[in-house]
Design a protein around this motif. Structure first.
Motif, mmCIF file in Angstrom:
data_model
loop_
_atom_site.group_PDB
_atom_site.id
_atom_site.type_symbol
_atom_site.label_atom_id
_atom_site.label_comp_id
_atom_site.label_asym_id
_atom_site.label_seq_id
_atom_site.Cartn_x
_atom_site.Cartn_y
_atom_site.Cartn_z
ATOM 1 N N ASP A 268 0.850 -1.233 -0.015
ATOM 2 C CA ASP A 268 -0.060 -0.030 -0.017
ATOM 3 C C ASP A 268 0.577 1.172 0.082
ATOM 4 O O ASP A 268 2.251 1.175 -0.111
ATOM 5 C CB ASP A 268 -1.009 -0.129 1.277
ATOM 6 C CG ASP A 268 -0.166 0.057 2.610
ATOM 7 O OD1 ASP A 268 0.918 0.460 2.763
ATOM 8 O OD2 ASP A 268 -1.112 -0.329 3.585
ATOM 9 N N GLU A 269 0.294 2.421 0.106
ATOM 10 C CA GLU A 269 1.030 3.518 -0.006
ATOM 11 C C GLU A 269 1.894 3.805 1.180
ATOM 12 O O GLU A 269 3.119 4.498 0.900
ATOM 13 C CB GLU A 269 0.151 4.789 0.085
ATOM 14 C CG GLU A 269 -0.690 5.053 -1.215
ATOM 15 C CD GLU A 269 0.221 5.799 -2.262
ATOM 16 O OE1 GLU A 269 1.556 5.842 -2.101
ATOM 17 O OE2 GLU A 269 -0.080 5.747 -3.521
ATOM 18 N N ALA A 270 1.772 3.124 2.289
ATOM 19 C CA ALA A 270 2.636 3.301 3.471
ATOM 20 C C ALA A 270 3.791 2.224 3.511
ATOM 21 O O ALA A 270 4.683 2.137 4.319
ATOM 22 C CB ALA A 270 2.051 2.895 4.662
ATOM 23 N N LYS B 284 3.297 -1.058 3.574
ATOM 24 C CA LYS B 284 2.945 -2.455 4.243
ATOM 25 C C LYS B 284 2.637 -3.344 2.922
ATOM 26 O O LYS B 284 1.991 -3.040 2.011
ATOM 27 C CB LYS B 284 1.786 -1.947 4.987
ATOM 28 C CG LYS B 284 1.208 -3.137 5.751
ATOM 29 C CD LYS B 284 0.126 -2.866 6.479
ATOM 30 C CE LYS B 284 -0.592 -4.138 7.258
ATOM 31 N NZ LYS B 284 -1.564 -3.955 8.083
#
Length: 414
Positions: free
Chosen positions: A399-401, A403
């Motif tokens: 995901d964007e983070a 993860k």
């Protein structure tokens, strides 16, 4: 030659590519406007693979020489109807195709021929409780003409059946659902080929599945060889041959799902197709028998060399194989790892994603929520386990983070 392939999804993508490699003009039909196969096929028509009349019209429009499908159940019937309407080659007639795509017809035929089944009933909306007399809870409810584990639930009470019936019916064109006694089991898949009514077994795999809430039978991997081969091979072979005879299958691929528990082997599902867990890729790699070519040649009326098939005995294969059908935790995809890096790991035969950046993964309810796959081989179970963990270290969906959303807790080895 021109060939119509029903479906342009991930289950049909290898077939589309293979047909192009063999120099064929490929026409595909698919319910969705932009299926993965559209980027490879010569022509694409947005027609549901369930739409018999629509697919006959497409076949006439392009004057195809053959029609085929693989990986999904219901288009088997459509393919048979198209072949029948236009006088094209085909492995099975429409009567047989109906028997292997409609659970009501299927179970009636198998039951008459003494094929072992879990007890079941067919019920419609507002059915009286007396219709289930003799069935023991828990039960499994399922549509009689669907696929992908959609609308399948494991339930403990009569009220739960009433509650879930509308959802199950929403995946069906029928007005009844099947209520089947739950059979505690290990599940296997039998892939094979029939020539002039004679059955040849190609592989028997363990079908590893999970239950998500009330949703049952969601497959996460296939393992070869099945742990049941040593004790049940002859029984599985005999039941498979009985099914072929009962349904009247004379030629072509078979894909049967069976349950093995305290009361022995029971048949769950049958189909005349290649399985949807990338059997078209791992069976040739494992056995040297290109089942995809056999299907394509048969669909086009070409003669196939079956020498290797007739000599094949899966019990002589020592290689271990796991086909990982990958799911993700809920979240939006920002980045996908390069699958070429995964394929550099020893034993990884193939790997790929079904989704692209921007995909929103949700909670697991059925098989359509898979995000990718890997085919991993090894000489031993210990080596296979190590290679699976190596592969999952590299196979990432972030995901964007940053993860990793890939779920690796479903890894299963013996």
């Amino acid at each position: 030659m021109k060939i119509l392939i029903l479906g342009g999804g991930n289950s049909q993508l290898t077939a589309i590519k293979r047909a192009k490699e063999k120099g064929h003009t490929v026409v595909i039909t698919d319910y969705y406007p932009d299926p993965p196969g559209k980027r490879v096929a010569d022509f694409t028509e947005q027609i549901s693979t369930f739409d018999v009349a629509g697919n006959i019209a497409v076949a006439e429009k392009y004057q195809v020489d053959g029609v085929m499908t693989l990986g999904t159940d219901q288009p088997v019937y459509t393919a048979a109807k198209v072949a029948e309407a236009l006088g094209l080659p085909g492995f099975i007639d429409t009567e047989t195709a109906l028997a292997v795509t409609n659970k009501k017809v299927m179970k009636e035929i198998l039951g008459r021929h003494g094929v072992p089944l879990a007890p079941y009933r067919l019920v419609g909306e507002g059915f009286p409780a007396s219709q289930l007399q003799g069935l023991k809870f828990p039960v499994v409810i399922k549509p009689i003409d669907s696929q992908g584990q959609r609308g399948i639930y494991k339930l403990d009470t009569l009220n739960e059946i009433y509650t879930h019936m509308q959802d199950t019916l929403s995946y069906s064109r029928a007005v009844e659902i099947m209520v089947e006694e739950f059979y505690e089991n290990g599940e296997i898949t039998v892939s094979g080929w029939v020539e002039c009514g004679r059955t040849y077994l190609l592989t028997i795999t363990d079908r590893i599945s999970i239950q998500s809430g009330k949703h049952l039978g969601i497959c996460t991997s296939h393992h070869f060889p099945s742990r049941f081969i040593s004790d049940y091979y002859e029984e599985i072979k005999q039941i498979t041959e009985n099914i072929v005879e009962a349904v009247g299958i004379q030629e072509g691929p078979i894909y049967f799902q069976m349950l093995i528990g305290a009361s022995g082997v029971k048949v769950n599902e049958i189909s005349c197709r290649v399985g949807g867990a990338h059997e078209d890729e791992f069976i040739p790699a494992l056995t040297g028998i290109n089942i995809l070519d056999l299907i394509m040649e048969g669909a086009l009326g070409q003669k196939s060399d079956l020498t290797a098939l007739r000599r094949h005995d899966m019990r002589n294969i020592r290689e271990k194989v796991s086909v990982e059908l990958v799911f993700a935790r809920p979240g939006r995809t920002a980045r996908l790892s390069e699958t070429d890096q995964v394929k550099k790991i020893p034993g990884v035969v193939q790997a790929g994603f079904y989704v692209e950046p921007g995909h929103q993964a949700s909670e697991i309810t059925n098989a359509t929520q898979r995000v990718g796959y890997m085919i991993v081989t090894a000489a031993s179970e210990k080596e296979l386990k190590g290679r699976l963990h190596q592969a999952y270290d590299v196979f990432r969906m972030e995901d964007e983070a940053g993860k990793n959303l890939i779920r690796r807790e479903f890894i299963t080895t013996y």
